[in-house]
Design an enzyme around this catalytic site. Structure first.
Site, short mmCIF file in Angstrom:
data_model
loop_
_atom_site.label_atom_id
_atom_site.label_comp_id
_atom_site.label_asym_id
_atom_site.label_seq_id
_atom_site.Cartn_x
_atom_site.Cartn_y
_atom_site.Cartn_z
N HIS A 1 0.81 -1.23 0.00
CA HIS A 1 0.00 0.00 0.00
C HIS A 1 0.85 1.29 0.00
CE1 HIS A 1 -2.94 3.02 0.99
NE2 HIS A 1 -2.35 3.22 2.17
N HIS B 1 3.84 6.95 5.17
CA HIS B 1 2.65 7.67 5.66
C HIS B 1 1.80 6.93 6.70
CE1 HIS B 1 0.25 5.45 2.59
NE2 HIS B 1 -0.77 5.74 3.38
N GLU C 1 0.44 5.76 12.52
CA GLU C 1 -0.93 5.33 12.80
C GLU C 1 -1.00 3.81 13.04
OE1 GLU C 1 -3.61 7.26 12.92
OE2 GLU C 1 -5.33 5.93 12.62
N ASP C 2 -0.29 3.05 12.23
CA ASP C 2 -0.52 1.60 12.19
C ASP C 2 0.61 0.73 12.73
OD1 ASP C 2 -2.98 2.05 11.10
OD2 ASP C 2 -2.30 1.89 9.02
N ASP D 1 -2.91 8.02 -1.54
CA ASP D 1 -3.30 7.03 -0.54
C ASP D 1 -4.72 6.54 -0.83
OD1 ASP D 1 -3.49 5.70 2.06
OD2 ASP D 1 -4.61 7.47 2.75
N ASP E 1 -19.50 14.96 -26.90
CA ASP E 1 -18.09 14.66 -26.66
C ASP E 1 -17.90 13.31 -26.00
OD1 ASP E 1 -19.23 15.41 -24.33
OD2 ASP E 1 -17.64 16.78 -23.71
#
Ligand code: MN
Length: 487
Positions: free
Chosen positions: A54, A78, A82-83, A144, A269
């Site tokens: 990820h 990133h 958090e994880d 993300d 279009d």
């Protein structure tokens, strides 16, 4: 999908960074990968892939849209605070404070949970503050989100819907406002089937048939046009058939417009021919040649080169009748305009100069919004303005000298006046639009030339204007002028 090889994905990332000639220390990038790999070791995605897949996909996207190496490294890191057990301070120690600040910004955005637009005001405030602090935060968030959408199927249905809905209501409009057409389209199309499954089925069932027929026809037109343009002395950088199948959600929204009423034959279009030529002069010359061959449809010649869209989009559009009575749209632009349309503020990313700050004139609205939200404590009032400033259509009007002013739909001459200068707003008593006198509550339309009539003896604005103006800027300035007078 559970057989993605992280090392191969990292090699691909390295290659993209090199091909795009993104400056910076590649050893740092390797270090960031190893760091993230260790931190996420043993963790799995709901899709069954190792977690590192990820952050790798996030970083890959950032490289593809030409972001700088710091942002790409932050993309790799990133989800760590958090994880995982690894704290932000470790990231700062290893990769410096700039990277750590970006990661911190994304972590904060990750904590904002979407529960419908009405209850979202507080989150939006934080998001805009983070964006104005460093616009790269939202770009990393887009990358993300794109990967999360691609693997959304692995999540339970209620979560899928919430993430997809937030994408359509919040992230795609922001991407549009930042003029990153490519990401906006991708976000919308990935979210579309989860939010409107029935309509998605309907649209994917009706498109292919129409599309195939038209594509075959356009192939012939393309060959003919190429020959004629070359004869006319135009160098063709690229001539390609552009399908709206790439942007199903925007097609869907178009189909829902009242005058189209879900009738696909009214969309001219559906596929278009895009022509990329070296210079602006070539753009106009090419359109001249086209109109020499095919009759243009009245009212469908759009010169977005002379009059760019508010988000900066430039191109010539024209719709013509071909010999067989078919209707074909052309989009003519230079390579530079094309990159601007696809990548928006990321198109000319210069991290040394921009330093993630919103120096770009295109982002003036963002800074204004952030300044203003500090003053407004009432969430409902804040949300109303955000809806107008960001999530609604914009118009562009002109000063008598021809400068473009970008305003929300429904804006009045008073909004215009305050946008130009505070004193112009405070002293305004009337307005002329395209040489006609109008009231100050009149709603402006795109393309209007607006001239403000002032009275130099006038000291303060009219308090009633607060009710009719649309922009936060005008509201704030009217209030400030009246408060000053009271004192
Ligand atoms: Mn993530």
């Amino acid at each position: 999908m559970a057989n993605i090889n992280p090392q191969k994905e990292f090699d691909k990332l390295l290659k993209t960074v090199q091909n795009k000639q993104i400056n910076g220390d590649l050893d740092m990038l390797r270090l960031a990968y190893d760091f993230a790999f260790e931190a996420h070791k043993g963790q799995m995605r709901a899709s069954g892939d190792p977690y590192i897949v990820h952050p790798l996909a996030t970083a890959q996207k950032l490289a593809e849209i030409n972001l700088d190496l710091t942002a790409i490294i932050a993309g790799l890191l990133h989800d760590i605070p958090e994880d995982t057990e690894v704290p932000l301070s470790e990231i700062e120690k290893n990769f410096g404070s700039e990277t750590a600040k970006l990661v911190e910004g994304i972590t904060k955005l990750g904590k904002l949970k979407y529960r419908g637009m009405e209850r979202y005001a507080e989150n939006l405030r934080k998001m805009f503050v983070a964006m104005s602090d460093d616009i790269r935060v939202i770009l990393i968030k887009f990358a993300d989100r794109l990967h999360n959408l691609k693997t959304l199927n692995a999540l339970p249905p209620d979560k899928r819907f919430r993430i997809a809905k937030e994408t359509l209501e919040i992230y795609a409009p922001i991407a549009d406002r930042l003029a990153i057409g490519q990401i906006k389209g991708e976000l919308e199309d990935l979210a579309f089937p989860y939010v409107y499954p029935d309509d998605y089925k309907w649209i994917t069932a009706i498109i292919p048939r129409e599309y195939k027929i038209k594509e075959k026809y356009l192939q012939e037109v393309k060959d003919k046009i190429r020959k004629k343009l070359v004869e006319g002395g135009i160098t063709i950088d690229e001539i390609s058939i552009q399908g709206r199948t790439k942007h199903l959600y925007s097609l869907y929204k178009k189909l829902l417009r009242p005058h189209i009423n879900r009738d696909l034959s009214k969309i001219y279009d559906l596929i278009a021919l895009r022509l990329i030529v070296p210079t602006i002069t070539d753009c106009y010359a090419a359109m001249g040649i086209l109109h020499g061959i095919y009759r243009p449809m009245p009212g469908r010649i759009k010169d977005y080169i002379a009059n760019p869209k508010p988000n900066g989009y430039q191109s010539l559009h024209t719709t013509v009748f071909t010999d067989d009575g078919e209707i074909v749209e052309f989009q003519i632009r230079t390579r530079e305009m094309h990159e601007q349309a696809e990548y928006g503020i990321a198109a000319h990313w210069n991290y040394k100069e921009a330093d993630g700050k919103t120096a770009n004139a295109n982002l003036k609205w963002l800074n204004e919004l952030v300044e203003w939200q500090k003053k407004v404590k009432d969430n409902d009032q804040f949300l109303q303005t955000v809806k107008l400033d960001v999530f609604q259509n914009r118009i562009f009007v002109f000063t008598p000298k021809g400068d473009v002013i970008d305003l929300p739909e429904g804006a009045t001459p008073v909004d215009f006046a305050y946008h130009v200068h505070s004193s112009l707003g405070d002293k305004c008593v009337g307005a002329r639009i395209n040489d006609q006198l109008v009231s100050l509550g009149h709603q402006l339309k795109s393309g209007d030339i607006v001239e403000i009539i002032t009275d130099k003896n006038r000291k303060t604005p009219n308090a009633d204007w607060i009710e009719t103006v649309k922009t936060s800027m005008a509201k704030g300035k009217i209030r400030a002028a009246i408060n000053k007078l009271k004192k």
